[in-house]
Scaffold this motif. Structure first.
Motif, short mmCIF file in Angstrom:
data_model
loop_
_atom_site.label_atom_id
_atom_site.label_comp_id
_atom_site.label_asym_id
_atom_site.label_seq_id
_atom_site.Cartn_x
_atom_site.Cartn_y
_atom_site.Cartn_z
N GLN A 12 -6.07 25.10 66.38
CA GLN A 12 -4.88 24.45 66.95
C GLN A 12 -3.86 24.07 65.88
OE1 GLN A 12 -6.25 21.05 69.28
NE2 GLN A 12 -8.22 22.08 69.63
N GLY A 13 -4.17 24.33 64.60
CA GLY A 13 -3.33 23.85 63.52
C GLY A 13 -2.56 24.93 62.79
N ASP A 14 -1.70 24.50 61.89
CA ASP A 14 -0.88 25.37 61.04
C ASP A 14 -1.47 25.36 59.64
OD1 ASP A 14 1.00 26.69 59.56
OD2 ASP A 14 2.61 25.23 59.87
N ALA A 15 -2.02 26.48 59.22
CA ALA A 15 -2.69 26.57 57.93
C ALA A 15 -1.73 26.43 56.76
CB ALA A 15 -3.45 27.89 57.82
N GLN A 16 -0.42 26.59 57.01
CA GLN A 16 0.58 26.48 55.95
C GLN A 16 1.12 25.06 55.80
OE1 GLN A 16 1.06 29.23 54.12
NE2 GLN A 16 -0.43 30.21 55.49
N ALA A 17 0.64 24.14 56.63
CA ALA A 17 1.21 22.79 56.65
C ALA A 17 0.88 21.99 55.39
CB ALA A 17 0.74 22.05 57.89
N ARG A 73 -1.83 14.93 62.47
CA ARG A 73 -1.83 16.07 61.54
C ARG A 73 -3.21 16.64 61.30
NH1 ARG A 73 2.41 16.22 58.20
NH2 ARG A 73 1.81 18.42 58.04
N ASP A 81 -3.71 20.46 61.59
CA ASP A 81 -3.08 21.19 60.49
C ASP A 81 -3.92 21.11 59.21
OD1 ASP A 81 -0.95 21.89 62.09
OD2 ASP A 81 0.35 20.27 61.37
N ALA A 129 -6.91 23.34 59.54
CA ALA A 129 -6.54 24.75 59.39
C ALA A 129 -6.29 25.10 57.93
CB ALA A 129 -5.30 25.05 60.23
N ALA A 130 -5.63 24.19 57.20
CA ALA A 130 -5.36 24.44 55.78
C ALA A 130 -6.65 24.46 54.97
CB ALA A 130 -4.41 23.37 55.25
#
Length: 358
Positions: free
Chosen positions: A200-205, A243, A246, A249-250
């Motif tokens: 569900q997250g953004d690995a680039q965050a 967060r 995210d 994921a990161a």
């Protein structure tokens, strides 16, 4: 030593940590190994209240589970104890008390039946487990062993022919998943929970480190990544909840990138065109996706065990025993206790895989 060429029914018992696994494998006589029965009990629910594995509780639970699981496997296979040719068990590495349960039951059963026994290395079981898959590998290959306690790259030229190419110098990949998940408040077991949340997250965050990515060797280090996750958790404070996906994921992306890059480097340096991935972390979907893509670009074949055989299980123990017997690596007097009339046994809580090299 001459190889065992006859067809064999091998019962495998795995009890190295927090899963009790029993399985029946048929192997030998040049046939493709077949899994005839498989049963597994996970202690996750029991250990969750403590946030990790409690060795004494693990040992006691293995005692309760191993015989009922054995009966279930024999029913699945439609056979009996008397039909067994060999009984294999995990000799190490692992928790001493847990290992003693499996070894004790296996040797007592073998003594009662008058059958030979074989103590198997837990990591060799993982290493060879893809040979039970629908797409088994062929020797030689590079192996990536990734689990809760181990991260290693090996060159594998055959059964018992292992060369260590690189290993973790601190936390293993599985530990990095679990410890990061704990920092995020995801509970136990942390690795699978972190992977689910990461979807569900953004690995680039977040810009997290990739330890030893450019070290020039094939070793791993994940302790620094855990520290970086802790730093981010503290910085976020009350904003962590918003967060969390995210950051998960990161974290996953950092671990997977290191594993993929080091694996591809190992293939380049050895000149081998086949990669085997084994161990619990080998079930991670992002790792499989990125390894598949990298290997496709490089023209390399990649093999995984079936998902239900990625975690600790009895099938990999029975298979490893069978493959060692077929390769002629087992001295008869050491395996067939009927020769000396003694079913004495020991366990190896710490047991380097390199000691198995033929």
């Amino acid at each position: 030593m001459a190889p065992y060429t006859n067809a064999m029914l091998i019962l495998g018992i795995e009890s190295s940590c927090d899963e009790t696994g029993v399985a029946l494998v048929e192997t030998g006589a040049g046939a493709v190994p077949r899994l005839l029965g498989h049963a597994l009990h996970s202690q996750i629910d029991m250990h969750r209240a403590y946030g990790g594995v409690v060795p004494e509780l693990a040992s006691r639970d293995h005692i309760r589970r191993v015989l009922p699981l054995t009966e279930a496997v024999l029913r699945q296979a439609g056979t009996t104890l008397q039909a067994l040719d060999w009984i294999a068990y995990t000799r190490g590495p692992g928790l001493a008390g847990a290992l003693l349960v499996g070894a004790g039951v296996a040797c007592a059963m073998a003594a009662a039946l008058g059958r030979p026994t074989l103590g198997v290395h837990h990591l060799e079981g993982h290493l060879l487990s893809p040979f039970l898959s629908a797409d088994p590998p062929a020797f030689p290959f590079v192996a990536l062993l990734v689990s809760g306690g181990h991260t290693q790259l090996m060159r594998v030229d055959g059964v018992g022919r292992y060369e260590l190419l690189g290993e973790t110098i601190d936390d293993a990949a599985g530990e990095a998943f679990d410890k990061s998940a704990k920092l995020l408040g995801l509970g136990y077991p942390g690795g699978p929970a972190l992977s689910r949340l990461a979807q569900q997250g953004d690995a680039q965050a977040f810009a997290l480190p990739r330890p030893l990515l450019h070290s020039g060797d094939l070793d791993f280090s994940f302790a620094g990544l855990k520290t970086a996750v802790l730093t981010q958790v503290r910085k976020l404070g009350d904003a962590l909840e918003a967060r969390k996906a995210d950051l998960a994921a990161a974290t996953q992306a950092a671990i997977v990138e290191v594993l993929v890059r080091k694996s591809m480097t190992a293939l380049q340096r050895t000149g081998l065109r086949r990669l085997v991935v084994a161990g619990g972390v080998g079930a991670n979907a992002l790792l499989r996706q990125q390894l598949d893509a990298a290997c496709a670009r490089a023209g390399v074949r990649v093999h995984y065990p079936e998902l239900h055989l990625c975690t600790d299980n009895g099938a990999m123990i029975a298979l490893a025993a069978g493959m060692r017997l077929q390769a002629g690596l087992v001295p008869l007097a050491a395996a067939d206790r009927r020769v000396g009339g003694s079913y004495a046994f020991d366990v190896r809580p710490r047991w380097p895989l390199a000691e198995l090299s033929a």
